[in-house]
Design a protein around this motif. Structure first.
Motif, PDB file in Angstrom:
ATOM      1  N   ASN A 270       0.819  -1.205   0.000  1.00 20.22           N
ATOM      2  CA  ASN A 270       0.000   0.000   0.000  1.00 20.22           C
ATOM      3  C   ASN A 270       0.863   1.271   0.000  1.00 20.22           C
ATOM      4  O   ASN A 270       0.602   2.222   0.727  1.00 20.22           O
ATOM      5  CB  ASN A 270      -0.942  -0.004   1.213  1.00 20.22           C
ATOM      6  CG  ASN A 270      -2.127   0.895   0.996  1.00 20.22           C
ATOM      7  OD1 ASN A 270      -2.352   1.395  -0.095  1.00 20.22           O
ATOM      8  ND2 ASN A 270      -2.897   1.109   2.049  1.00 20.22           N
ATOM      9  N   LEU A 271       1.895   1.282  -0.839  1.00 25.01           N
ATOM     10  CA  LEU A 271       2.821   2.410  -0.867  1.00 25.01           C
ATOM     11  C   LEU A 271       2.171   3.679  -1.410  1.00 25.01           C
ATOM     12  O   LEU A 271       2.501   4.780  -0.982  1.00 25.01           O
ATOM     13  CB  LEU A 271       4.044   2.063  -1.709  1.00 25.01           C
ATOM     14  CG  LEU A 271       4.951   0.987  -1.138  1.00 25.01           C
ATOM     15  CD1 LEU A 271       6.061   0.662  -2.117  1.00 25.01           C
ATOM     16  CD2 LEU A 271       5.527   1.431   0.178  1.00 25.01           C
ATOM     17  N   ASP A 272       1.262   3.532  -2.367  1.00 21.55           N
ATOM     18  CA  ASP A 272       0.663   4.711  -2.988  1.00 21.55           C
ATOM     19  C   ASP A 272      -0.135   5.529  -1.989  1.00 21.55           C
ATOM     20  O   ASP A 272      -0.096   6.750  -2.004  1.00 21.55           O
ATOM     21  CB  ASP A 272      -0.230   4.304  -4.154  1.00 21.55           C
ATOM     22  CG  ASP A 272       0.576   3.742  -5.308  1.00 21.55           C
ATOM     23  OD1 ASP A 272       1.764   4.093  -5.415  1.00 21.55           O
ATOM     24  OD2 ASP A 272       0.016   2.967  -6.094  1.00 21.55           O
ATOM     25  N   ASN A 273      -0.864   4.886  -1.123  1.00 18.49           N
ATOM     26  CA  ASN A 273      -1.679   5.619  -0.155  1.00 18.49           C
ATOM     27  C   ASN A 273      -0.875   6.065   1.060  1.00 18.49           C
ATOM     28  O   ASN A 273      -1.161   7.089   1.656  1.00 18.49           O
ATOM     29  CB  ASN A 273      -2.857   4.767   0.307  1.00 18.49           C
ATOM     30  CG  ASN A 273      -3.821   4.506  -0.817  1.00 18.49           C
ATOM     31  OD1 ASN A 273      -3.899   5.277  -1.759  1.00 18.49           O
ATOM     32  ND2 ASN A 273      -4.548   3.414  -0.725  1.00 18.49           N
ATOM     33  N   ARG A 274       0.124   5.314   1.440  1.00 20.46           N
ATOM     34  CA  ARG A 274       0.849   5.607   2.672  1.00 20.46           C
ATOM     35  C   ARG A 274       1.864   6.735   2.502  1.00 20.46           C
ATOM     36  O   ARG A 274       2.005   7.594   3.364  1.00 20.46           O
ATOM     37  CB  ARG A 274       1.565   4.356   3.150  1.00 20.46           C
ATOM     38  CG  ARG A 274       2.191   4.545   4.530  1.00 20.46           C
ATOM     39  CD  ARG A 274       2.759   3.268   5.072  1.00 20.46           C
ATOM     40  NE  ARG A 274       1.689   2.310   5.303  1.00 20.46           N
ATOM     41  CZ  ARG A 274       1.824   1.006   5.236  1.00 20.46           C
ATOM     42  NH1 ARG A 274       2.983   0.490   4.953  1.00 20.46           N
ATOM     43  NH2 ARG A 274       0.812   0.214   5.463  1.00 20.46           N
ATOM     44  N   PHE A 275       2.601   6.751   1.405  1.00 20.37           N
ATOM     45  CA  PHE A 275       3.697   7.691   1.254  1.00 20.37           C
ATOM     46  C   PHE A 275       3.482   8.695   0.123  1.00 20.37           C
ATOM     47  O   PHE A 275       4.436   9.295  -0.352  1.00 20.37           O
ATOM     48  CB  PHE A 275       5.009   6.939   1.003  1.00 20.37           C
ATOM     49  CG  PHE A 275       5.389   6.046   2.140  1.00 20.37           C
ATOM     50  CD1 PHE A 275       5.767   6.576   3.349  1.00 20.37           C
ATOM     51  CD2 PHE A 275       5.352   4.676   2.001  1.00 20.37           C
ATOM     52  CE1 PHE A 275       6.114   5.757   4.406  1.00 20.37           C
ATOM     53  CE2 PHE A 275       5.698   3.847   3.043  1.00 20.37           C
ATOM     54  CZ  PHE A 275       6.077   4.394   4.254  1.00 20.37           C
ATOM     55  N   SER A 276       2.259   8.907  -0.310  1.00 16.49           N
ATOM     56  CA  SER A 276       2.025   9.852  -1.402  1.00 16.49           C
ATOM     57  C   SER A 276       1.754  11.243  -0.842  1.00 16.49           C
ATOM     58  O   SER A 276       1.221  11.405   0.247  1.00 16.49           O
ATOM     59  CB  SER A 276       0.842   9.394  -2.258  1.00 16.49           C
ATOM     60  OG  SER A 276      -0.337   9.433  -1.494  1.00 16.49           O
ATOM     61  N   VAL A 277       2.129  12.238  -1.619  1.00  9.79           N
ATOM     62  CA  VAL A 277       1.921  13.636  -1.250  1.00  9.79           C
ATOM     63  C   VAL A 277       0.995  14.243  -2.297  1.00  9.79           C
ATOM     64  O   VAL A 277       1.314  14.251  -3.491  1.00  9.79           O
ATOM     65  CB  VAL A 277       3.261  14.407  -1.205  1.00  9.79           C
ATOM     66  CG1 VAL A 277       3.029  15.863  -0.893  1.00  9.79           C
ATOM     67  CG2 VAL A 277       4.194  13.777  -0.204  1.00  9.79           C
ATOM     68  N   GLU A 278      -0.142  14.748  -1.854  1.00 13.47           N
ATOM     69  CA  GLU A 278      -1.103  15.334  -2.789  1.00 13.47           C
ATOM     70  C   GLU A 278      -0.531  16.608  -3.398  1.00 13.47           C
ATOM     71  O   GLU A 278       0.062  17.434  -2.706  1.00 13.47           O
ATOM     72  CB  GLU A 278      -2.408  15.654  -2.059  1.00 13.47           C
ATOM     73  CG  GLU A 278      -3.211  14.436  -1.674  1.00 13.47           C
ATOM     74  CD  GLU A 278      -3.691  13.638  -2.873  1.00 13.47           C
ATOM     75  OE1 GLU A 278      -4.060  14.261  -3.885  1.00 13.47           O
ATOM     76  OE2 GLU A 278      -3.680  12.407  -2.797  1.00 13.47           O
ATOM     77  N   GLY A 279      -0.714  16.760  -4.689  1.00  8.82           N
ATOM     78  CA  GLY A 279      -0.272  17.964  -5.377  1.00  8.82           C
ATOM     79  C   GLY A 279       1.217  18.019  -5.634  1.00  8.82           C
ATOM     80  O   GLY A 279       1.747  19.070  -5.976  1.00  8.82           O
ATOM     81  N   PHE A 280       1.936  16.892  -5.483  1.00 11.29           N
ATOM     82  CA  PHE A 280       3.384  16.899  -5.715  1.00 11.29           C
ATOM     83  C   PHE A 280       3.683  17.034  -7.200  1.00 11.29           C
ATOM     84  O   PHE A 280       4.521  17.826  -7.594  1.00 11.29           O
ATOM     85  CB  PHE A 280       4.013  15.629  -5.148  1.00 11.29           C
ATOM     86  CG  PHE A 280       5.498  15.577  -5.292  1.00 11.29           C
ATOM     87  CD1 PHE A 280       6.304  16.331  -4.466  1.00 11.29           C
ATOM     88  CD2 PHE A 280       6.096  14.783  -6.258  1.00 11.29           C
ATOM     89  CE1 PHE A 280       7.679  16.300  -4.593  1.00 11.29           C
ATOM     90  CE2 PHE A 280       7.465  14.740  -6.394  1.00 11.29           C
ATOM     91  CZ  PHE A 280       8.259  15.495  -5.565  1.00 11.29           C
TER      92      PHE A 280
END
Length: 86
Positions: free
Chosen positions: A28-38
């Motif tokens: 679940n890397l996309d949800n855990r370590f993602s930054v919105e608007g990066f």
């Protein structure tokens, strides 16, 4: 001292701890370590001109912008020289 049960427990910890860490950080890397608007949206990025007219108009715009920056720099240059002599 501890016996065979302690050795089995230690061996299990040595094997299971790295697996548990890899499982925790590897799923679940996309949800855990993602930054919105990066990353910018496609509407916010530059559009590459493909037609000849678009390329010519883009080159004219870039040349006009370059000449405006040069004119502003030339206006400031005599002021900088005058300040250095004093």
């Amino acid at each position: 001292m501890g016996g065979s049960n302690l050795e089995v427990f230690k061996f299990g910890m040595y094997i299971m701890f790295p697996i548990a860490v890899m499982y925790y950080f590897g799923t679940n890397l996309d949800n855990r370590f993602s930054v919105e608007g990066f990353w910018p949206n496609p509407n916010q990025t530059h559009k590459i001109p493909h037609d000849r007219e678009d390329i010519v108009s883009e080159l004219e715009r870039m040349q006009k912008q370059r000449l405006e920056r040069r004119a502003a720099r030339m206006e400031l240059e005599p002021l900088d020289k005058g300040e250095k002599k004093q």
